[in-house]
Design a protein around this motif. Structure first.
Motif, PDB file in Angstrom:
ATOM      1  N   ASN A 314      39.612  27.492  32.273  1.00 46.74           N
ATOM      2  CA  ASN A 314      38.458  28.276  31.813  1.00 46.74           C
ATOM      3  C   ASN A 314      38.182  29.358  32.855  1.00 46.74           C
ATOM      4  O   ASN A 314      37.643  29.082  33.921  1.00 46.74           O
ATOM      5  N   LEU A 315      38.560  30.598  32.556  1.00 49.56           N
ATOM      6  CA  LEU A 315      38.459  31.687  33.518  1.00 49.56           C
ATOM      7  C   LEU A 315      37.595  32.813  32.975  1.00 49.56           C
ATOM      8  O   LEU A 315      37.659  33.155  31.791  1.00 49.56           O
ATOM      9  N   ASP A 316      36.792  33.396  33.834  1.00 50.87           N
ATOM     10  CA  ASP A 316      36.066  34.633  33.520  1.00 50.87           C
ATOM     11  C   ASP A 316      36.820  35.784  34.174  1.00 50.87           C
ATOM     12  O   ASP A 316      36.827  35.923  35.404  1.00 50.87           O
ATOM     13  N   LEU A 317      37.480  36.593  33.357  1.00 56.74           N
ATOM     14  CA  LEU A 317      38.362  37.644  33.850  1.00 56.74           C
ATOM     15  C   LEU A 317      37.639  38.991  33.890  1.00 56.74           C
ATOM     16  O   LEU A 317      36.851  39.320  32.987  1.00 56.74           O
ATOM     17  N   ALA A 318      37.924  39.755  34.933  1.00 54.28           N
ATOM     18  CA  ALA A 318      37.343  41.096  35.058  1.00 54.28           C
ATOM     19  C   ALA A 318      38.041  42.045  34.083  1.00 54.28           C
ATOM     20  O   ALA A 318      39.261  42.006  33.908  1.00 54.28           O
ATOM     21  N   VAL A 319      37.246  42.893  33.445  1.00 52.53           N
ATOM     22  CA  VAL A 319      37.779  43.882  32.507  1.00 52.53           C
ATOM     23  C   VAL A 319      37.849  45.251  33.204  1.00 52.53           C
ATOM     24  O   VAL A 319      36.894  45.686  33.861  1.00 52.53           O
ATOM     25  N   CYS A 320      39.007  45.905  33.082  1.00 46.85           N
ATOM     26  CA  CYS A 320      39.199  47.204  33.739  1.00 46.85           C
ATOM     27  C   CYS A 320      38.248  48.251  33.162  1.00 46.85           C
ATOM     28  O   CYS A 320      37.973  48.284  31.952  1.00 46.85           O
ATOM     29  N   ASP A 321      37.726  49.074  34.062  1.00 44.24           N
ATOM     30  CA  ASP A 321      36.935  50.224  33.641  1.00 44.24           C
ATOM     31  C   ASP A 321      37.313  51.405  34.516  1.00 44.24           C
ATOM     32  O   ASP A 321      38.296  51.356  35.263  1.00 44.24           O
TER      33      ASP A 321
END
Length: 836
Positions: A314-321
């Motif tokens: 269960n991972l919370d992944l960073a979204v590129c911006d």
């Protein structure tokens, strides 16, 4: 000495015949044999040497014949079948969180509050490290002569941990000859096989006896998916993975709502496998007319496993911006079209069942050794004063592994480096598997040193008899450690972060007991103990008991006692241990129902204190030969109990504006739960009461010897920390049925005997939903035949009618509570014993 009446003899028989395992063997005959061998014996619950079994405390006895007839192959199975047990002690059917251990839970008050002794001396705590209770797997059934269960508080006699009572395991000794036993069984469905091989050899010399034993036992697993009653699981963690709650449709390439839940029951055991190798020894040697040397040794190696479905990541992944282009994922047009988007923190949740890596396999390799050496004798052969000094040492060491664990940090890096390979729904490559998986390795252990001495005997005579006493002192050192895998310590695994545990403490104790015959009918028993700990300080406990022979058929008895439990090494020095608890965030910041809670220990914990009361009778009517009943009311109250607080209540109170609750649980501003903690404190309590009833009747009819035994426990109340568990069941706390009953009838003639028994667990309500859960009745049959003095065979069936476990809404595994109900089904067993 006090004149013995018919009741006196009947009491002894009743006490010994109060067999919680419905017995096919004559325990009273065994006790009579023991009494004939020695002038005075030590009874569980007292250090005073006695000529009989009469005490104010209720004691249940289970002998080796009973154990064999019922087909028991482990000590925990013997004990947890008794009506006086409640709660949820871990054992052979605990697949999640037991580390292969087996424990006993007397009165449902917690395994750490039941003291386990071997031959009246402490057994080292054992398991995976820094444990607070004895692992009963370390004690082979083959070495047991009998088990004595003291069912009142005994801290004044034995010190800490005896709040709920004592289990005293008496080992086989004074054996002569060679005996080989083979016992085995399996379910009628062809799984769950078990095998036990044991050999016992003993010989006498002119001055002593030496008894040696070897035992090997193996228990094989039973899968949840192999039982029709197990409903299929439906986990949101699926092998294909989900992103933002969406699943990739392989045919269309579109991201859609998740279409199914993963069935984890196909990869989980109902009964866990283990292997045990044991060696034991008992020796006695008369050094002189007044001095004897005793020694015993026990060594057990346990190899055990548990298995669960593959790790859910269960991972919370960073979204590129625009500002972040590395160490992040890019949301494609298909993902955005499917409704996948970053949250306000720029994160998106990714869940995946790591089937390509393999199932989580928990494995333990533990070694436990215990050695005790004692000298005993008479101060003066003519004055009746006995003395005993002993040294007991125990050590437990454990290596444990979790195969196919997932390194969360490495998994994040791998996803960021190649998101197409992870999100495409295709099987993981070996390179990906090697990058994210590892074998979690943990070490731990416990050690105990005890030096003790006691003088007992008769101080002086009163008109009604002699005043007996015991005075003693004891020094004990306890230590333990537990070293989690470095990945877990660093918080880089998918499992919760955990700190190492290491610590020790010493305790010095002095105690005295006095038995006073006020009249020929009334006897008082008094005990006082003082313990001085290097950790929390000192504790004084006392016990007062009375027995009164009201008539030649009726004896009344009562006990009032205080007790305590010292905080264990893990409770004092455990550090932080993370747990994902099912909680609701009142601020709405945490959308997942499982929230990380830091479980914290405290070096400043105080000892628990308790009060216990029993009052009852033993009735053996002279006009019915071989008949007796015992009836005992009991109550236990624990204050200052070492407990954790209610986190959900803390969250709600903090949200309502209670700043003290925010501080107590480390809740930050605006409901920041990143450091949510739940410390151990001395704020808990327990209050439980009930009634025990036993009926025993031995008679002859139709040329056959009959034996009837019935044990009933009625739970009146069980309250803990503001919650009423009376008549409830749940996956977190187990079962507290208001009525539990064991019935047995045995017919014996010549070389054969046949036994029928049943075990009843009464109705309960689900602890959370209040749904009514039906009662259940298990039926068992067995037969024994003596082919000769050398060969004996037995065969039996447990759970004859193949009763399925009851389904519990607040279950903890397989839709039920495996620690309460039989989940294996009908079992057939047989055994052969050869004695030369």
């Amino acid at each position: 000495m006090t004149k013995r009446t018919l009741l006196s003899t009947s009491i002894k028989t009743a006490l010994i015949s109060s067999i919680a395992v419905s017995s096919a063997a004559s325990v009273s005959a065994y006790a009579a044999e023991e009494t004939a061998k020695v002038e005075r014996i030590e009874v569980t619950g007292s250090r005073i040497q006695r000529q009989d079994m009469e005490t104010a405390s209720p004691v249940t006895v289970i002998d080796a014949g009973s154990i064999k007839a019922e087909g028991y192959t482990s000590v925990d199975e013997i004990l947890q079948a008794q009506p006086a047990m409640a709660g949820m002690a871990v054992g052979s059917t605990t697949n999640n969180g037991s580390d292969g251990m087996a424990q006993v839970d007397l009165r449902g008050m917690g395994a750490e509050r039941t003291l386990v002794l071997i031959n009246g001396r402490r057994m080292v705590n054992s398991g995976s490290g820094a444990n607070s209770a004895v692992d009963l797997n370390t004690i082979p059934v083959a070495m047991i002569a009998r088990v004595e269960i003291l069912k009142d508080g005994a801290s004044a006699v034995y010190g800490s941990d005896a709040i709920a009572g004592v289990v005293n395991i008496i080992t086989k000794k004074d054996f002569e000859g060679f005996q080989f036993d083979i016992n085995g069984g399996a379910t009628d469905k062809g799984d769950g096989e078990n095998l036990e091989l044991s050999a016992l050899y003993g010989f006498n010399t002119n001055t002593g006896n030496y008894t040696f034993g070897l035992a090997y036992s193996e228990r094989r697993g039973v899968m949840q998916g192999d039982r029709d009653w197990v409903e299929k699981g439906s986990s949101s963690f699926i092998p294909e993975g989900t992103l933002g709650g969406k699943q990739l449709d392989q045919e269309t390439g579109e991201w859609i709502d998740r279409t199914y839940g993963y069935d984890f029951t196909q990869d989980s055991w109902l009964q866990t496998p283990n292997k045990r190798y044991s060696f034991f020894f008992n020796g006695t040697e008369e050094i002189s007319d007044n001095v004897s040397l005793t020694a015993d040794l026990l060594y057990t190696k346990r190899k055990s496993k548990q298995m669960m479905a593959a790790q859910p990541a269960n991972l919370d992944l960073a979204v590129c911006d625009a500002n972040t282009v590395t160490n992040c994922i890019t949301l494609t047009d298909e993902m955005i079209k499917g409704g996948i988007k970053a949250d306000e923190d720029g994160l998106v949740n990714y869940r995946k069942r790591m089937n390509d890596v393999g199932n989580r396999i928990y494995e333990q390799d533990t070694d436990t050794v215990r050695a005790s050496l004692g000298l005993n004798g008479y101060l003066d052969a003519g004055n009746g004063l006995d003395w005993d000094v002993s040294y007991t040492w125990g050590k437990n060491s454990a290596d444990t592994w979790v195969h196919n664990s997932i390194h969360q940090g490495n998994m994040e890096k791998s996803i960021y480096a190649n998101q197409d390979a992870w999100f495409g729904g295709q099987p993981m490559t070996q390179e990906m598997i090697d990058a994210v998986s590892y074998k979690e390795t943990t070490t731990g252990g416990n050690e105990q040193h005890t030096v003790a001495g006691v003088i007992s005997g008769e101080a002086f005579d009163l008109d009604a008899g002699a005043v007996a006493f015991a005075v003693g002192a004891e020094f004990r050192h306890e230590s333990g450690f537990y070293n989690p895998d470095p990945v877990i310590v660093a918080g880089e695994g998918t499992a919760a972060q955990q700190d190492p545990t290491k610590g020790s403490y010493d305790v010095f104790s002095v105690y005295q007991e006095v038995s006073v015959p006020f009249t020929e009918k009334l006897t008082g028993e008094f005990a006082l103990r003082y313990d001085d700990y290097s950790t929390f300080g000192s504790a004084a406990t006392w016990k007062v008991g009375l027995t009164y022979e009201a008539t030649s058929d009726l004896m009344l008895r009562t006990v009032a006692a205080t007790g305590f439990r010292a905080p264990s090494v893990s409770e004092l020095y455990g550090g932080n241990s993370g747990s994902y608890d099912y909680l609701t965030d009142p601020w709405g910041n945490e959308l997942d129902d499982q929230i990380l809670v830091n479980y914290v220990s405290d070096e400043n914990l105080d000892a628990e204190s308790s009060e216990s009361y029993t009052a009852g009778l033993v009735y053996s009517p002279s006009f019915i030969d071989g008949f007796s009943i015992t009836l005992d009311w009991w109550r236990f109250k624990i204050d200052n109990a070492i407990s954790r607080l209610d986190v959900q209540a803390g969250l709600n109170n903090c949200f309502a504006g209670d700043t003290s609750a925010c501080e107590q649980f480390n809740i930050g501003a605006d409901g920041d739960l990143s450091d949510l903690s739940n410390p151990l404190t001395n704020v808990g309590y327990q209050d439980t009461s009930g009634i025990d009833f036993n009926l025993a009747y031995t008679f002859e009819a139709l040329g056959i010897d009959w034996k009837v035994n019935n044990d009933l426990t009625h739970l009146i109340k069980f309250e803990q920390d503001g919650n009423n568990y009376t008549g409830t069941i749940g996956g977190m706390f187990g079962g507290y049925a208001e009525y539990k009953n064991n019935f047995n009838i045995t017919a014996r003639s010549g070389d054969w005997s046949v036994m029928y028994s049943n075990r009843y667990i009464g109705e309960m309500n689900d602890i959370n939903t209040n749904e009514a859960i039906d009662s259940i009745l298990y039926h068992n049959i067995s037969a024994t035949y003596h082919f000769s003095d050398l060969i004996t065979a037995n065969v039996g069936v447990k759970n004859l009618t193949d009763e399925e476990p009851l389904m519990i809404p607040s279950e903890n595994d397989a839709g039920t509570v495996p620690e309460v109900y039989d989940t294996i089904g009908r079992q057939i067993y047989a055994g052969l014993s050869f004695k030369f």
